[in-house]
Design an enzyme around this catalytic site. Sequence first.
Site, mmCIF file in Angstrom:
data_model
loop_
_atom_site.group_PDB
_atom_site.id
_atom_site.type_symbol
_atom_site.label_atom_id
_atom_site.label_comp_id
_atom_site.label_asym_id
_atom_site.label_seq_id
_atom_site.Cartn_x
_atom_site.Cartn_y
_atom_site.Cartn_z
ATOM 1 N N HIS A 264 -60.144 52.043 -14.599
ATOM 2 C CA HIS A 264 -60.397 53.272 -15.337
ATOM 3 C C HIS A 264 -61.326 54.142 -14.520
ATOM 4 O O HIS A 264 -62.233 53.633 -13.868
ATOM 5 C CB HIS A 264 -61.046 52.962 -16.699
ATOM 6 C CG HIS A 264 -60.908 54.087 -17.662
ATOM 7 N ND1 HIS A 264 -61.769 55.157 -17.657
ATOM 8 C CD2 HIS A 264 -59.999 54.308 -18.635
ATOM 9 C CE1 HIS A 264 -61.390 55.987 -18.601
ATOM 10 N NE2 HIS A 264 -60.321 55.508 -19.202
ATOM 11 N N ASP A 318 -54.858 50.481 -22.560
ATOM 12 C CA ASP A 318 -53.420 50.240 -22.568
ATOM 13 C C ASP A 318 -53.052 48.772 -22.439
ATOM 14 O O ASP A 318 -51.909 48.395 -22.713
ATOM 15 C CB ASP A 318 -52.759 51.005 -21.409
ATOM 16 C CG ASP A 318 -52.763 52.492 -21.672
ATOM 17 O OD1 ASP A 318 -52.737 52.865 -22.854
ATOM 18 O OD2 ASP A 318 -52.793 53.271 -20.705
HETATM 19 N N1 ACO Z 1 -54.826 47.500 -10.026
HETATM 20 C C1 ACO Z 1 -55.262 47.202 -8.803
HETATM 21 N N2 ACO Z 1 -56.190 47.867 -8.139
HETATM 22 C C2 ACO Z 1 -56.741 48.916 -8.770
HETATM 23 C C3 ACO Z 1 -56.351 49.287 -10.054
HETATM 24 C C4 ACO Z 1 -55.358 48.536 -10.691
HETATM 25 N N3 ACO Z 1 -54.917 48.852 -11.919
HETATM 26 N N4 ACO Z 1 -57.048 50.372 -10.431
HETATM 27 C C5 ACO Z 1 -57.850 50.680 -9.407
HETATM 28 N N5 ACO Z 1 -57.669 49.798 -8.399
HETATM 29 C C6 ACO Z 1 -58.345 49.815 -7.109
HETATM 30 C C7 ACO Z 1 -57.691 50.790 -6.169
HETATM 31 O O1 ACO Z 1 -56.652 50.196 -5.429
HETATM 32 C C8 ACO Z 1 -58.867 51.210 -5.314
HETATM 33 O O2 ACO Z 1 -59.113 50.180 -4.385
HETATM 34 P P1 ACO Z 1 -59.660 50.498 -2.913
HETATM 35 O O3 ACO Z 1 -61.037 51.069 -3.141
HETATM 36 O O4 ACO Z 1 -59.662 49.175 -2.251
HETATM 37 O O5 ACO Z 1 -58.708 51.482 -2.326
HETATM 38 C C9 ACO Z 1 -60.038 51.242 -6.292
HETATM 39 O O6 ACO Z 1 -59.668 50.298 -7.323
HETATM 40 C C10 ACO Z 1 -60.252 52.601 -6.932
HETATM 41 O O7 ACO Z 1 -59.030 53.027 -7.509
HETATM 42 P P2 ACO Z 1 -58.621 54.527 -7.810
HETATM 43 O O8 ACO Z 1 -57.157 54.618 -8.107
HETATM 44 O O9 ACO Z 1 -59.176 55.402 -6.739
HETATM 45 O O10 ACO Z 1 -59.433 54.781 -9.128
HETATM 46 P P3 ACO Z 1 -59.295 56.057 -10.015
HETATM 47 O O11 ACO Z 1 -60.549 56.159 -10.776
HETATM 48 O O12 ACO Z 1 -58.837 57.234 -9.255
HETATM 49 O O13 ACO Z 1 -58.061 55.685 -10.991
HETATM 50 C C11 ACO Z 1 -56.765 54.777 -12.676
HETATM 51 C C12 ACO Z 1 -58.175 55.213 -12.257
HETATM 52 C C13 ACO Z 1 -55.757 55.898 -12.409
HETATM 53 C C14 ACO Z 1 -56.764 54.509 -14.178
HETATM 54 C C15 ACO Z 1 -56.391 53.506 -11.897
HETATM 55 O O14 ACO Z 1 -57.293 52.456 -12.202
HETATM 56 C C16 ACO Z 1 -54.963 53.057 -12.168
HETATM 57 O O15 ACO Z 1 -54.032 53.582 -11.553
HETATM 58 N N6 ACO Z 1 -54.752 52.070 -13.111
HETATM 59 C C17 ACO Z 1 -53.441 51.623 -13.437
HETATM 60 C C18 ACO Z 1 -52.783 52.601 -14.407
HETATM 61 C C19 ACO Z 1 -53.370 52.551 -15.795
HETATM 62 O O16 ACO Z 1 -53.555 51.464 -16.384
HETATM 63 N N7 ACO Z 1 -53.628 53.739 -16.369
HETATM 64 C C20 ACO Z 1 -54.171 53.881 -17.717
HETATM 65 C C21 ACO Z 1 -55.562 54.406 -17.654
HETATM 66 S S1 ACO Z 1 -56.267 54.512 -19.254
HETATM 67 C C22 ACO Z 1 -55.548 55.888 -19.914
HETATM 68 O O17 ACO Z 1 -55.125 56.794 -19.254
HETATM 69 C C23 ACO Z 1 -55.403 55.904 -21.330
#
Ligand code: ACO
Length: 382
Positions: A264, A318
């Site tokens: 998140h 979620d």
């Molecule tokens: N699985 C694996 N690795 C993850 C995940 C995940 N779900 N989420 C973040 N990471 C990792 C990234 O790969 C990244 O790693 P790195 O630093 O080694 O490159 C680090 O954590 C940061 O991730 P970002 O994507 O830059 O984090 P951001 O804050 O931009 O994104 C987001 C947040 C979009 C929710 C992300 O965690 C994600 O894509 N999750 C999966 C989709 C999801 O469940 N969305 C629902 C969110 S809740 C809502 O909208 C109601």
Amino acid sequence: MAEMPEYIPGLAGVPAARTSICLIDGIVGKLQYRGYPIEVLAEQGTYEEVAYLLLFGKLPTTRQLDEFRGQLIAERGLKFRIIDLLKTLPESGHPMDALTAAVAAMGMFYKGDHIEDLEFRRLSVIRLIAKLPTIVAAWHRIRRGDDPIKPSTELSHAANFLYMLEGEVPTRLAERVFDVALVLHAEHSMNASTFTARVTGSTLTDPYAVVASAIGSLAGPLHGGANEQVLATLEDIEDRSPQAVRRWAEDRLARKEKIMGFGHRVYKVKDPRATILQGLATQLFRKFGSTPDYDLAVELEGQMTDLVGSKGIYPNVDFYSGIVYQKLGIPIDLFTPIFAVSRVSGWLAHLLEQLENNRIFRPSQIWIGEADRTFVPIEERG
Ligand code: ACO
């Protein structure tokens, strides 16, 4: 040339509004609507009460809540031409697109002179909260060849939605669980769809356009769309032994693939809504029997905590919502529309707040292109 401001991808951490609607402290996992903890609202409130709180900033008295409920019930029905419109859409299309289309069309059926007209504003807010569930349920029935079910004038917001899907009044437990799910999803500060709503609203367009644009934003897999993908993710794990689940997660993480339902932008601990939803799931299982997906989800959460908990990646809202909805008999592709059915009250609270002190959004940019280029006639281009 003026000094270049710093570019912040995704506007992470950049304040986009001054607001008193929703407070989140992602470090400790605190979530409050209008200053009330989500845990208390989920336990003691109803969706209607919470929607009122979000919109008007205070908890309603009994009289105010009765009046608000009555207004919502009176606006639950759809114009037959909106139902006709739904009938023209391809049944294989995603319900989020059907919802966007119907809500955008509402702007043509309920035209007001201007958003500054307070009565138009009030009625639009009531109509949108009241009619979104009816649109989603009607579309679900129309696409499979059934007639929509007329909304009840007796049931609560939560029970009425479940009733309109299959024509059966839900049990008290199913109603309560779904009502809490609606409360949990109603608002979450400056996420992508709420920001979209505020940006669209800041142009003084009508509330139907505001909500239609927010629904489009919510549909994406990185936002609301993730809840549909969590069950597919769990399906993907064939061997459900702890060692195999760990290998599956390690493999995904090594390939830098996102695991849906985790992570998140704001929370660096487990999303408090996921904790509440997990509690609801166990209540449902006690009554209706467990599901293998739940045991797998708990195992995956444990393995992920071990592997990436130190990076602040934990289950988000979620992760358990899909398992709860599935147990309530709701089809997977309605999970995100249900999110919209709930979040519409948060979007509208932000719209009202934006309009109180409006200034049209107009951020700047960082130019990375070539400037002052010479136009070469087409016949002279190499
Ligand atoms: N699985 C694996 N690795 C993850 C995940 C995940 N779900 N989420 C973040 N990471 C990792 C990234 O790969 C990244 O790693 P790195 O630093 O080694 O490159 C680090 O954590 C940061 O991730 P970002 O994507 O830059 O984090 P951001 O804050 O931009 O994104 C987001 C947040 C979009 C929710 C992300 O965690 C994600 O894509 N999750 C999966 C989709 C999801 O469940 N969305 C629902 C969110 S809740 C809502 O909208 C109601």
